[in-house]
Write a protein that holds these residues in place. Structure first.
Motif, PDB file in Angstrom:
ATOM      1  N   ASP A  13      54.381  11.446 -23.731  1.00  0.00           N
ATOM      2  CA  ASP A  13      55.578  10.669 -24.069  1.00  0.00           C
ATOM      3  C   ASP A  13      55.414   9.188 -23.732  1.00  0.00           C
ATOM      4  OD1 ASP A  13      56.815  12.990 -24.914  1.00  0.00           O
ATOM      5  OD2 ASP A  13      57.857  13.326 -23.011  1.00  0.00           O
ATOM      6  N   LEU A  14      54.431   8.873 -22.906  1.00  0.00           N
ATOM      7  CA  LEU A  14      54.163   7.489 -22.529  1.00  0.00           C
ATOM      8  C   LEU A  14      52.992   6.948 -23.338  1.00  0.00           C
ATOM      9  CD1 LEU A  14      54.350   7.792 -18.630  1.00  0.00           C
ATOM     10  CD2 LEU A  14      56.116   6.885 -20.158  1.00  0.00           C
ATOM     11  N   PRO A  15      52.979   5.668 -23.650  1.00  0.00           N
ATOM     12  CA  PRO A  15      51.810   5.112 -24.347  1.00  0.00           C
ATOM     13  C   PRO A  15      50.571   5.247 -23.478  1.00  0.00           C
ATOM     14  CG  PRO A  15      53.286   3.365 -23.568  1.00  0.00           C
ATOM     15  CD  PRO A  15      54.010   4.657 -23.381  1.00  0.00           C
ATOM     16  N   PHE A  16      49.516   5.779 -24.067  1.00  0.00           N
ATOM     17  CA  PHE A  16      48.257   6.009 -23.364  1.00  0.00           C
ATOM     18  C   PHE A  16      48.480   6.875 -22.121  1.00  0.00           C
ATOM     19  CE2 PHE A  16      48.332   1.724 -25.238  1.00  0.00           C
ATOM     20  CZ  PHE A  16      47.413   1.914 -26.260  1.00  0.00           C
ATOM     21  N   MET A 171      45.750  -0.177 -14.193  1.00  0.00           N
ATOM     22  CA  MET A 171      46.065  -0.502 -15.588  1.00  0.00           C
ATOM     23  C   MET A 171      46.575  -1.934 -15.759  1.00  0.00           C
ATOM     24  SD  MET A 171      45.350   2.131 -17.540  1.00  0.00           S
ATOM     25  CE  MET A 171      46.306   1.812 -19.018  1.00  0.00           C
ATOM     26  N   HIS A 172      45.649  -2.895 -15.717  1.00  0.00           N
ATOM     27  CA  HIS A 172      46.014  -4.290 -15.995  1.00  0.00           C
ATOM     28  C   HIS A 172      46.080  -4.463 -17.514  1.00  0.00           C
ATOM     29  CE1 HIS A 172      44.722  -4.486 -11.829  1.00  0.00           C
ATOM     30  NE2 HIS A 172      45.336  -5.639 -11.742  1.00  0.00           N
ATOM     31  N   HIS A 173      47.115  -3.862 -18.095  1.00  0.00           N
ATOM     32  CA  HIS A 173      47.246  -3.778 -19.553  1.00  0.00           C
ATOM     33  C   HIS A 173      48.725  -3.734 -19.910  1.00  0.00           C
ATOM     34  CE1 HIS A 173      46.937  -2.128 -23.644  1.00  0.00           C
ATOM     35  NE2 HIS A 173      45.681  -2.548 -23.637  1.00  0.00           N
ATOM     36  N   SER A 174      49.069  -4.248 -21.077  1.00  0.00           N
ATOM     37  CA  SER A 174      50.474  -4.281 -21.516  1.00  0.00           C
ATOM     38  C   SER A 174      50.956  -2.940 -22.043  1.00  0.00           C
ATOM     39  CB  SER A 174      50.640  -5.336 -22.610  1.00  0.00           C
ATOM     40  OG  SER A 174      49.917  -4.955 -23.786  1.00  0.00           O
ATOM     41  N   LEU A 175      50.043  -2.015 -22.321  1.00  0.00           N
ATOM     42  CA  LEU A 175      50.342  -0.706 -22.921  1.00  0.00           C
ATOM     43  C   LEU A 175      50.857  -0.839 -24.355  1.00  0.00           C
ATOM     44  CD1 LEU A 175      52.134   1.015 -19.882  1.00  0.00           C
ATOM     45  CD2 LEU A 175      49.702   1.020 -20.469  1.00  0.00           C
ATOM     46  N   LEU A 176      50.687  -2.005 -24.943  1.00  0.00           N
ATOM     47  CA  LEU A 176      51.151  -2.235 -26.319  1.00  0.00           C
ATOM     48  C   LEU A 176      50.014  -2.162 -27.334  1.00  0.00           C
ATOM     49  CD1 LEU A 176      53.616  -5.221 -25.737  1.00  0.00           C
ATOM     50  CD2 LEU A 176      54.181  -2.808 -26.059  1.00  0.00           C
ATOM     51  N   GLY A 177      48.814  -2.517 -26.918  1.00  0.00           N
ATOM     52  CA  GLY A 177      47.672  -2.505 -27.822  1.00  0.00           C
ATOM     53  C   GLY A 177      46.668  -1.447 -27.407  1.00  0.00           C
ATOM     54  N   PRO A 178      45.516  -1.433 -28.057  1.00  0.00           N
ATOM     55  CA  PRO A 178      44.480  -0.451 -27.717  1.00  0.00           C
ATOM     56  C   PRO A 178      44.026  -0.598 -26.276  1.00  0.00           C
ATOM     57  CG  PRO A 178      43.990  -1.538 -29.803  1.00  0.00           C
ATOM     58  CD  PRO A 178      45.119  -2.292 -29.189  1.00  0.00           C
ATOM     59  N   VAL A 179      43.723   0.523 -25.649  1.00  0.00           N
ATOM     60  CA  VAL A 179      43.229   0.538 -24.277  1.00  0.00           C
ATOM     61  C   VAL A 179      41.752   0.876 -24.294  1.00  0.00           C
ATOM     62  CG1 VAL A 179      43.320   1.717 -22.059  1.00  0.00           C
ATOM     63  CG2 VAL A 179      45.439   1.119 -23.232  1.00  0.00           C
ATOM     64  N   SER A 180      40.955  -0.014 -23.715  1.00  0.00           N
ATOM     65  CA  SER A 180      39.523   0.231 -23.576  1.00  0.00           C
ATOM     66  C   SER A 180      39.215   0.443 -22.111  1.00  0.00           C
ATOM     67  CB  SER A 180      38.710  -0.962 -24.115  1.00  0.00           C
ATOM     68  OG  SER A 180      38.999  -1.171 -25.484  1.00  0.00           O
TER      69      SER A 180
END
Length: 243
Positions: A13-16, A171-180
């Motif tokens: 239910d959560l992105p990534f 997770m230094h990421h916005s969770l909006l785009g692709p996660v590498s």
């Protein structure tokens, strides 16, 4: 007190969500062999799906208000005895409930002295907060929930008498785009992780319940003075030292 917020029931239910779950499990893994006792309580749907097989505690229970839980109940009011749980795991629970401090108070009530609490949440000082600003995402998970400052959660724990043992960011990421991941991680994520580690989108706080024993203070007026008449003379042995 049922929550009126959109609440994640599964990691998907959560992105990534799969990546988030793996990162959190990796962070918690070193702690499992360090805690002992009889009962580990996982509060919330996502918490119940965390892998804790390496935990030294044998009996693991899940609790949330829905099907599939070992104990079906409102996390604001745990149907458990006081001082009966050795450790509590809470993954993205406070972010989606009406009264997070009440939930922490319930954790404190059921935890034994020196018990552990593991709290995972979304960090507002992070790239993930971008979704809070964009109207397109404000009504979606996880941005529909509350993002509490980790410092605020630690303040709540401090008020309840807990010692924070660890405070990590993932997770230094916005969770909006692709996660590498690994060597494919974009340079800006690596820069954030290296130079601004506190800006990780997910925080993991580990705290332990501290019980301070009360040390009785002697009444100086009642302490009897030494009987100098029975003490050996200074010319022979000097004053005897107390042991």
């Amino acid at each position: 007190m049922a929550s009126s917020r959109l609440t994640p029931q599964h990691w998907d239910d959560l992105p990534f969500g799969e990546v988030l779950q793996a990162e959190i499990e990796t962070t918690l893994a070193p702690w499992w062999p360090r805690i002992f006792g009889y009962h580990l309580l996982k509060v919330g749907c996502l918490s119940s799906q965390i892998n804790s097989l390496q935990c030294s505690i044998n009996r693991h229970f899940s609790l949330f208000d829905g099907e599939g839980s070992n104990i079906q109940a409102d996390p604001h009011y745990l149907p458990l005895q006081q001082n009966s749980i050795d450790a509590v795991v809470s993954c993205f629970l406070l972010d989606f409930e009406q009264d997070p401090y009440q939930i922490l108070r319930e954790f404190d009530r059921v935890l034994i002295n020196s018990g552990y609490v593991f709290i995972v949440g979304f960090n507002p000082i992070s790239p993930a907060f971008v979704g809070k600003i964009l109207p397109k995402y404000q009504g979606k998970l996880p941005w529909s929930g509350q993002f509490f400052m980790p410092s605020r959660v630690k303040d709540w724990l401090g008020l309840l008498g807990y010692q924070v043992l660890a405070d990590e960011r993932l997770m230094h990421h916005s969770l909006l785009g692709p996660v590498s991941r690994n060597n494919q991680t974009p340079w800006w994520q690596k820069t954030l992780a290296n130079w601004l580690p506190s800006t990780g989108s997910v925080y993991v706080i580990v705290a332990r319940k501290v019980t301070v024993p009360l040390t009785p203070v002697k009444d100086k007026a009642k302490v009897s003075a030494p009987n100098w008449s029975t003490a050996p003379s200074a010319g022979r042995t000097g004053l005897s030292k107390s042991k």
